[in-house]
Motif scaffolding. Structure first.
Motif, mmCIF file in Angstrom:
data_model
loop_
_atom_site.group_PDB
_atom_site.id
_atom_site.type_symbol
_atom_site.label_atom_id
_atom_site.label_comp_id
_atom_site.label_asym_id
_atom_site.label_seq_id
_atom_site.Cartn_x
_atom_site.Cartn_y
_atom_site.Cartn_z
ATOM 1 N N LEU A 85 17.582 -21.802 16.534
ATOM 2 C CA LEU A 85 18.234 -21.736 17.931
ATOM 3 C C LEU A 85 17.564 -20.790 19.012
ATOM 4 N N VAL A 86 17.309 -19.550 18.541
ATOM 5 C CA VAL A 86 16.646 -18.704 19.418
ATOM 6 C C VAL A 86 15.138 -19.295 19.858
ATOM 7 N N GLY A 87 14.392 -19.683 18.888
ATOM 8 C CA GLY A 87 13.163 -20.275 18.988
ATOM 9 C C GLY A 87 13.167 -21.493 19.757
ATOM 10 N N CYS B 145 10.287 -26.023 16.086
ATOM 11 C CA CYS B 145 11.138 -24.762 15.588
ATOM 12 C C CYS B 145 12.397 -25.363 15.016
ATOM 13 N N TYR C 91 15.487 -22.587 22.140
ATOM 14 C CA TYR C 91 15.893 -22.115 23.448
ATOM 15 C C TYR C 91 14.850 -21.691 24.047
ATOM 16 N N ALA C 92 14.281 -20.549 23.351
ATOM 17 C CA ALA C 92 13.332 -19.741 24.140
ATOM 18 C C ALA C 92 12.228 -20.871 24.605
ATOM 19 N N ALA D 99 19.438 -19.366 12.864
ATOM 20 C CA ALA D 99 19.442 -18.406 14.140
ATOM 21 C C ALA D 99 17.971 -18.266 14.653
ATOM 22 N N PHE D 100 16.972 -18.563 14.078
ATOM 23 C CA PHE D 100 15.678 -18.614 14.079
ATOM 24 C C PHE D 100 15.426 -19.981 14.845
#
Length: 112
Positions: free
Chosen positions: A55-57, A34, A59-60, A52-53
């Protein structure tokens, strides 16, 4: 982390032991992909929303590996830069088929 690491070379085996379950490592590989995809998309499109994608992806996937699979706290909270470096080191060693020797040296079974 029971012992404070004073260098990345001390941190590396601690990091590997915190990722002892193969499913946790697999989720981290997804996280790394990601992140790499997001960087490539920013470079290709110039659209910073891909960050943002990424980071969010990332860490998720990674945190699911810790909180749901390993049942431990991510080392990111204590060593964010070393954790990022170790994430990608683990990913590229795995992709190159060379992670097993590092896991063994850290006392981690490659099979889980």
């Amino acid at each position: 982390m029971s012992k404070m690491a004073n260098s990345f070379s001390e941190f590396w085996p601690i990091y590997l032991r915190a990722h002892s379950v193969p499913l946790c490592r697999a989720l981290h590989y997804c996280a790394s992909i990601c992140g790499l995809f997001a960087v490539a998309m920013v470079a290709f499109t110039g659209n910073l929303w891909w960050i943002a994608f990424g980071l969010v992806g990332s860490y998720a996937f990674a945190w699911a590996g810790h909180f749901k699979v390993e049942n431990n706290v991510p080392l990111t909270f204590k060593h964010p830069l070393w954790s990022l470096i170790a994430d990608y080191r683990m990913f590229f060693l795995w992709a190159g088929g060379r992670l097993g020797q590092h896991l063994a040296a850290a006392g981690v079974s490659a099979k889980g």
